[in-house]
Design an enzyme around this catalytic site. Structure first.
Site, short mmCIF file in Angstrom:
data_model
loop_
_atom_site.label_atom_id
_atom_site.label_comp_id
_atom_site.label_asym_id
_atom_site.label_seq_id
_atom_site.Cartn_x
_atom_site.Cartn_y
_atom_site.Cartn_z
N HIS A 1 1.55 4.29 -3.13
CA HIS A 1 1.45 5.76 -3.14
C HIS A 1 2.58 6.36 -3.98
O HIS A 1 2.40 7.39 -4.63
CB HIS A 1 1.54 6.31 -1.71
N HIS B 1 0.83 -1.20 0.00
CA HIS B 1 0.00 0.00 0.00
C HIS B 1 0.87 1.26 0.00
O HIS B 1 0.63 2.20 -0.77
CB HIS B 1 -0.92 -0.01 1.23
N GLU B 2 1.89 1.27 0.86
CA GLU B 2 2.74 2.47 0.97
C GLU B 2 3.56 2.70 -0.30
O GLU B 2 3.71 3.84 -0.75
CB GLU B 2 3.67 2.35 2.19
N GLU C 1 -6.23 6.88 -1.28
CA GLU C 1 -6.10 5.72 -0.39
C GLU C 1 -6.66 4.46 -1.05
O GLU C 1 -6.06 3.40 -0.99
CB GLU C 1 -6.82 5.98 0.93
#
Ligand SMILES: [Zn+2]
Length: 352
Positions: free
Chosen positions: A208, A204-205, A259
């Site tokens: 970004h 997820h990070e 997100e």
């Protein structure tokens, strides 16, 4: 000189060690006008009223601007030229987000994004100093191991990746700065409950960064701040509308969209790297549970609410993620293992 980013520029970083300096002081709301409404609009009899005049009090400078627009061709040409320039800049910097395919405005290049994150990286590294575990520590090794599997799936092999695991069992947080700088607080490792859960967090990070969300957020300032200032000057209203617009842009729809996009890209990324995408759903369930118990609220949740809707959406993407994993070199073995597990009714925490 590029603007210095505050920790708040990176939505996931929340820590008492670094103070946030970014504030929109220009747009601070004015003190409310407490004059009673009746005092401003005295009631007069019809016989007392003079000739009717249009009142523009509520619109402040709008009347003046309209008059100038009507009488000055140069003003009209100027406005036209500025509008064309803004339109051109917007069109030139309109691009598609990798993997998700979403169209957005982004005028910050990856190189600029990375350069701006450099000072951030140095500041965080200095702030935590001795709390950063050595690369030989088992936690550092595990984070690095998972990262090395995710990097090829992210297509970011060219970056200068660095892992910093910070020894803080109370802090359940992790973030990745543009340029491949990974920060993981040891507290989040317990809630990850293994490499698959950690892959969900890191996926997820890193997503970004794949989507260049930092650049996109900074780009939004190019049109939102002038728009808010223009509205304030034209209608002479309190700065509250400006604050409202900025709030919407930075905190609500934009952030939620980013997100969700990071969830999607991260899920596909971890699946491509042969991790079990189901672990992402279980991770957010554990986060929500820890939050419900209150005494261990994960810091990551401050920018990533583990809502039921979020988990439902991730579950809807699971078939696509499983397909992605099946197409990877690991597909045959993991697919066989999954079939075997479901056939014999063993869960992930069961016999296997
Ligand atoms: Zn996020």
């Amino acid at each position: 000189m590029p603007p210095q980013l505050s920790p708040s520029s990176f939505s996931h970083f929340r820590s008492s060690k670094i103070t946030t300096t970014a504030q929109f002081t220009l747009l601070r709301p004015r003190a409310p006008n407490h004059r009673p409404l009746l005092a401003r609009t005295p009631v007069r009899l019809a016989s007392q009223r003079g000739p009717r005049r249009t009142q523009y009090n509520r619109f402040g400078n709008a009347q003046t601007i309209y008059s100038v627009w009507k009488t000055s061709p140069n003003f009209r040409y100027g406005v036209g030229a500025v509008s064309l320039s803004i339109g051109g800049i917007y069109y030139y910097n309109f691009e598609q987000v990798p993997i998700s395919g979403r169209w957005r405005f982004n005028c910050i290049s990856p190189a600029r994004e990375e350069a701006m994150a450099k000072s951030q990286y140095q500041g965080i590294t200095q702030a935590y100093g001795r709390e950063i575990l050595p690369p030989s520590h088992p936690d550092s090794k595990m984070v690095n191991k998972v990262l090395q599997r995710l990097i090829p799936a992210a297509g970011l092999e060219g970056q200068n990746w660095e892992v910093k695991v910070i020894d803080d069992p109370e802090e359940m947080n992790a973030f990745v700065l543009p340029g491949g700088k990974v920060f993981v607080f040891s507290g989040i490792l317990s809630i990850c409950a293994g490499e698959d859960g950690l892959a969900a967090v890191l996926g997820h990070e890193i997503a970004h960064n794949v989507a260049h969300h930092t650049g996109e957020k900074l780009s939004q300032m190019f049109y939102l701040i002038p728009l808010a200032l223009l509205l304030t000057l034209t209608f002479d209203i309190s700065g509250q509308l400006s604050q409202f617009l900025l709030g919407i842009a930075f905190e609500r729809p934009g952030s939620r969209e980013m997100e969700s996009e990071a969830d999607y890209i991260g899920l596909l990324m971890m699946a491509k790297a042969c991790y079990d995408p189901n672990a992402a759903v279980r991770l957010w369930e554990r986060m929500a549970q820890a939050d419900a118990e209150q005494h261990t609220t994960p810091q990551l949740l401050s920018s990533h609410p583990a809502s039921k809707n979020r988990m439902t959406v991730i579950q809807e993407w699971l078939p696509e993620a499983q397909q992605k994993r099946a197409e990877s070199p690991c597909g045959d073995t993991t697919g066989y293992m999954d079939d075997f597990r479901s056939a014999f009714g063993h869960g992930d925490d069961g016999f296997w």
